[in-house]
Design a protein around this motif. Structure first.
Motif, PDB file in Angstrom:
ATOM      1  N   HIS A   1       9.785  -9.709  -0.433  1.00  0.00           N
ATOM      2  CA  HIS A   1      10.678  -8.745   0.356  1.00  0.00           C
ATOM      3  C   HIS A   1       9.527  -7.834   1.485  1.00  0.00           C
ATOM      4  CE1 HIS A   1      14.224  -9.153  -2.108  1.00  0.00           C
ATOM      5  NE2 HIS A   1      13.563  -9.320  -3.039  1.00  0.00           N
ATOM      6  N   PRO A   2       9.132  -8.300   2.184  1.00  0.00           N
ATOM      7  CA  PRO A   2       8.082  -7.998   3.188  1.00  0.00           C
ATOM      8  C   PRO A   2       8.336  -6.332   3.651  1.00  0.00           C
ATOM      9  CG  PRO A   2       9.123  -9.660   4.284  1.00  0.00           C
ATOM     10  CD  PRO A   2       9.541  -9.628   3.058  1.00  0.00           C
ATOM     11  N   TRP A   3       9.655  -6.195   3.984  1.00  0.00           N
ATOM     12  CA  TRP A   3      10.008  -4.928   4.740  1.00  0.00           C
ATOM     13  C   TRP A   3      10.097  -3.915   3.467  1.00  0.00           C
ATOM     14  CZ3 TRP A   3      10.516  -3.385   9.578  1.00  0.00           C
ATOM     15  CH2 TRP A   3      10.767  -4.251  10.639  1.00  0.00           C
ATOM     16  N   LYS A   4      10.457  -4.134   2.301  1.00  0.00           N
ATOM     17  CA  LYS A   4      10.393  -3.029   1.019  1.00  0.00           C
ATOM     18  C   LYS A   4       9.035  -2.955   0.737  1.00  0.00           C
ATOM     19  CE  LYS A   4      12.043  -2.951  -3.529  1.00  0.00           C
ATOM     20  NZ  LYS A   4      13.035  -3.322  -4.592  1.00  0.00           N
ATOM     21  N   ASN A   5       8.291  -4.030   0.865  1.00  0.00           N
ATOM     22  CA  ASN A   5       6.800  -3.740   0.228  1.00  0.00           C
ATOM     23  C   ASN A   5       5.991  -2.923   1.270  1.00  0.00           C
ATOM     24  OD1 ASN A   5       7.230  -5.381  -1.812  1.00  0.00           O
ATOM     25  ND2 ASN A   5       6.669  -7.365  -0.814  1.00  0.00           N
ATOM     26  N   LEU A   6       6.341  -3.233   2.770  1.00  0.00           N
ATOM     27  CA  LEU A   6       5.643  -2.329   3.801  1.00  0.00           C
ATOM     28  C   LEU A   6       5.893  -0.936   3.545  1.00  0.00           C
ATOM     29  CD1 LEU A   6       4.158  -2.377   6.420  1.00  0.00           C
ATOM     30  CD2 LEU A   6       6.109  -2.795   7.602  1.00  0.00           C
ATOM     31  N   PHE A   7       7.013  -0.630   3.193  1.00  0.00           N
ATOM     32  CA  PHE A   7       7.395   0.813   3.058  1.00  0.00           C
ATOM     33  C   PHE A   7       7.190   1.521   2.084  1.00  0.00           C
ATOM     34  CE2 PHE A   7       9.904  -0.398   6.853  1.00  0.00           C
ATOM     35  CZ  PHE A   7       9.593   0.651   7.705  1.00  0.00           C
ATOM     36  N   LEU A   8       7.168   0.644   0.772  1.00  0.00           N
ATOM     37  CA  LEU A   8       7.046   1.093  -0.691  1.00  0.00           C
ATOM     38  C   LEU A   8       5.817   0.890  -1.317  1.00  0.00           C
ATOM     39  CD1 LEU A   8      10.662   0.413  -1.984  1.00  0.00           C
ATOM     40  CD2 LEU A   8       9.758   2.592  -0.800  1.00  0.00           C
ATOM     41  N   GLN A   9       4.999  -0.184  -1.058  1.00  0.00           N
ATOM     42  CA  GLN A   9       3.844  -0.636  -1.766  1.00  0.00           C
ATOM     43  C   GLN A   9       2.531   0.353  -1.071  1.00  0.00           C
ATOM     44  OE1 GLN A   9       2.786  -4.526  -2.935  1.00  0.00           O
ATOM     45  NE2 GLN A   9       4.916  -4.853  -3.618  1.00  0.00           N
ATOM     46  N   ALA A  10       1.836   1.059  -2.342  1.00  0.00           N
ATOM     47  CA  ALA A  10       0.937   1.868  -1.779  1.00  0.00           C
ATOM     48  C   ALA A  10      -0.274   1.133  -0.887  1.00  0.00           C
ATOM     49  CB  ALA A  10       0.152   2.654  -2.658  1.00  0.00           C
ATOM     50  N   LYS A  11      -0.555  -0.028  -1.191  1.00  0.00           N
ATOM     51  CA  LYS A  11      -1.735  -0.911  -0.481  1.00  0.00           C
ATOM     52  C   LYS A  11      -1.354  -1.180   0.863  1.00  0.00           C
ATOM     53  CE  LYS A  11      -0.221  -5.582  -2.119  1.00  0.00           C
ATOM     54  NZ  LYS A  11      -0.644  -6.812  -2.744  1.00  0.00           N
ATOM     55  N   TYR A  12      -0.042  -1.210   1.204  1.00  0.00           N
ATOM     56  CA  TYR A  12       0.249  -1.136   2.725  1.00  0.00           C
ATOM     57  C   TYR A  12       0.394  -0.098   3.438  1.00  0.00           C
ATOM     58  CZ  TYR A  12       1.439  -5.997   1.027  1.00  0.00           C
ATOM     59  OH  TYR A  12       1.333  -7.052   0.314  1.00  0.00           O
ATOM     60  N   ARG A  13       0.028   1.184   2.772  1.00  0.00           N
ATOM     61  CA  ARG A  13       0.119   2.404   3.403  1.00  0.00           C
ATOM     62  C   ARG A  13      -0.633   2.619   4.656  1.00  0.00           C
ATOM     63  NH1 ARG A  13       1.851   6.234   0.111  1.00  0.00           N
ATOM     64  NH2 ARG A  13       3.009   4.357  -0.631  1.00  0.00           N
ATOM     65  N   PRO A  14      -1.808   2.046   4.709  1.00  0.00           N
ATOM     66  CA  PRO A  14      -2.668   2.438   5.948  1.00  0.00           C
ATOM     67  C   PRO A  14      -1.966   1.412   7.148  1.00  0.00           C
ATOM     68  CG  PRO A  14      -4.119   1.705   4.250  1.00  0.00           C
ATOM     69  CD  PRO A  14      -2.729   1.417   3.653  1.00  0.00           C
ATOM     70  N   ALA A  15      -1.384   0.170   6.802  1.00  0.00           N
ATOM     71  CA  ALA A  15      -0.958  -0.731   7.892  1.00  0.00           C
ATOM     72  C   ALA A  15       0.222   0.132   8.213  1.00  0.00           C
ATOM     73  CB  ALA A  15      -0.686  -1.985   7.197  1.00  0.00           C
ATOM     74  N   LEU A  16       1.221   0.476   7.631  1.00  0.00           N
ATOM     75  CA  LEU A  16       2.445   1.345   7.841  1.00  0.00           C
ATOM     76  C   LEU A  16       2.051   2.559   8.776  1.00  0.00           C
ATOM     77  CD1 LEU A  16       5.428   1.755   7.814  1.00  0.00           C
ATOM     78  CD2 LEU A  16       5.292   2.970   5.578  1.00  0.00           C
ATOM     79  N   ALA A  17       1.128   3.318   8.526  1.00  0.00           N
ATOM     80  CA  ALA A  17       0.623   4.526   9.221  1.00  0.00           C
ATOM     81  C   ALA A  17       0.265   3.981  10.562  1.00  0.00           C
ATOM     82  CB  ALA A  17      -0.593   5.240   8.358  1.00  0.00           C
ATOM     83  N   PHE A  18      -0.470   3.175  10.583  1.00  0.00           N
ATOM     84  CA  PHE A  18      -1.120   3.102  12.037  1.00  0.00           C
ATOM     85  C   PHE A  18       0.132   2.108  12.714  1.00  0.00           C
ATOM     86  CE2 PHE A  18      -5.038   3.972  10.020  1.00  0.00           C
ATOM     87  CZ  PHE A  18      -5.638   4.889  11.004  1.00  0.00           C
TER      88      PHE A  18
END
Length: 516
Positions: A270-287
């Motif tokens: 679930h790449p969309w769910k992971n992008l928004f919910l998993q902390a390790k993707y927080r920098p990528a989501l922010a930028f």
């Protein structure tokens, strides 16, 4: 808080065999046609909406308003929601289509998305060229938006994956270079068609089909990226393609890193769910969210797709307004060349910061010059000398954008996302970009009418905020292989709290990071 970080050229990416080849350059040039499509549209709409034949046929109220000085101030000449919808509807369609494009890009490859984008743009261009009413114009613009959504979602990812890490910035900026060339070509065509006795606007809108045809044909000839082949289980073809684009037989280390990243990506359901919910993707989501948001609030699209209208509002004659738009287009292209030269030599951060400071100063000066001549009433005229100064500082502003937020706004989001969330991350980038482009396109002329010269101060303030954001939160990504971005975030003083140790993968050596 420490002011970001600098990443040296250590790490696995520095020891990969091979380099840039003629094959890679050619494929990147063809792929960058997606940028040409986007740029042509940015440039063409402003010129067309300043043509009196076009306005009298489709927007007669604006045509009457423009000539009725008693009713409207100079700031409000073109304030009309339907006219602004002609420009902005494209970006609303691009926003929606970018989500569909992310699925197509992941399941069927990057080149299929580029083909769909080119085809949609071709059909939309024909609708606009043969339009007989506003409904046909809007339908054509919506189809153009689908094309832009698909092309802007897939092309930056394609360029990032084809380029070697040490030249990824320069080759990826080929996309922004194509955008600026498209804008310049559109401005030149607008100037030429404005001299036609009739139907000049049809020629301007219809010629958008030319880059669309090039992209449709080119997408058949383009190879898919090794990353995309691996995602679909084509391991041998991926190795052969990697050898071809690197010009070397020994690509074992890079291929293994790509395979490791691909295997990790396949475990993500679930790449969309992971992008928004998993902390390790927080920098990528922010930028992927903040950079396209900030890019639009530099105010650049005010210049790019409303340049002739803006100059006409400020009292430039018809020809003078179009020529001024051509001048800013030339500055845009030349300044993007500066970015291509500098981005992989001096890094992303220095260009972001210098360009931001340059834009802040110019916005304040332009706002002050306009305020001094028009005040809050909108009555007054620019003297030739003042008009020259306004144009000069707008050009300096465009230059600052063209070697900073213009190309880097597409480059940085495309290079910071791990493979398992890359299409989702790029979809967020494109959709946020398109949503705020839609807002600016739909409401700029209304904002100009109500905020008057203060609008330039507003954009200057936004550039100040985004420059501070970059200074504190963006690490340097120059020369870092995409597969090793986890290591960069882990060593950043702010983002390290979100990155678990097992997210730091790739490369045989430590990538050294030092605070700045």
């Amino acid at each position: 808080m420490a002011g970001g970080a600098f990443v040296s050229d250590g790490g696995g990416g520095g020891s990969y065999e091979g380099g840039v080849t003629g094959f890679v350059i050619i494929t990147c040039i063809v792929a960058a046609m997606g940028g040409l499509l986007f740029g042509y549209d940015l440039g063409i709409s402003g010129g067309v909406t300043s043509m009196e034949e076009f306005l009298s046929k489709f927007f007669p109220e604006v045509d009457r308003q423009m000539h009725n000085a008693r009713r409207e101030t100079a700031y409000c000449k073109f304030d009309n929601q339907l006219l602004q919808l002609f420009t902005s509807s494209l970006y609303l369609a691009a926003l929606v289509s970018s989500f569909a494009a992310s699925v197509v890009t992941r399941k069927y490859g990057r080149k299929i998305s580029m083909f769909v984008g080119g085809l949609a743009f071709l059909i939309g261009a024909l609708f606009n060229a043969f339009a007989v009413n506003v409904a046909m114009l809007i339908i054509g613009r919506l189809l153009l938006g689908v094309g832009v959504g698909f092309a802007n979602q897939s092309t930056p990812v394609y360029l990032s994956e084809m380029a070697p890490a040490k030249l990824r910035g320069a080759l990826n900026i080929g996309f922004q270079m194509a955008i600026t060339i498209g804008i310049l070509i559109a401005n030149l065509i607008n100037y030429g068609t404005s001299q036609m006795a009739r139907n000049g606007w049809r020629v301007s809108l219809g010629l958008a089909a030319v880059p669309a045809v090039v992209m449709v044909i080119g997408s058949f000839a383009l190879p898919d990226t090794p990353n995309s082949m691996l995602e679909r289980g084509k391991y041998e073809q991926a190795r052969e393609m990697l050898q071809k684009i690197r010009g070397a037989d020994n690509v074992d280390e890079e291929f293994q890193d790509l395979c490791d990243a691909c295997e990790a990506a396949k475990k993500v359901e679930h790449p969309w769910k992971n992008l928004f919910l998993q902390a390790k993707y927080r920098p990528a989501l922010a930028f992927c969210s903040a950079i396209p948001f900030f890019q639009q609030f530099t105010g650049i699209n005010v210049i790019m797709f409303y340049a002739p209208v803006l100059f006409k509002t400020l009292g430039f004659a018809d020809d003078a307004s179009l020529i001024s738009a051509v001048i800013t287009g030339v500055v845009n292209v030349v300044s993007t060349l500066v970015s291509i030269y500098a981005v992989d030599r001096y890094g992303r951060r220095i260009l972001f910061l210098e360009g931001g400071i340059q834009m802040i100063i110019c916005q304040i000066i332009v706002g002050s010059l306009i305020g001094a001549k028009f005040g809050t009433t909108g009555s007054g005229t620019l003297t030739p000398a003042t008009a020259d100064w306004v144009l000069a500082f707008i050009c300096i502003y465009v230059a600052g954008f063209a070697w900073s937020w213009g190309p880097l706004g597409w480059l940085v989001p495309s290079e910071i996302c791990p493979l398992e969330i890359r299409p989702a991350g790029q979809a967020v980038n494109v959709s946020v970009n398109m949503f705020f482009t839609f807002l600016i396109g739909q409401f700029f002329l209304t904002m100009l009418c109500h905020m008057k010269f203060g609008l330039f101060y507003f954009f200057g303030g936004m550039v100040l905020i985004m420059t501070i954001f970059i200074y504190f939160l963006l690490p340097e990504t120059k020369g870092v292989p995409i597969e090793e971005m986890g290591r960069v975030w882990k060593q950043h003083p702010f983002w390290k709290r979100y990155i678990p140790d097992d997210a730091v993968t790739g490369g045989s050596e430590e990538t050294s990071v030092k605070e700045v």
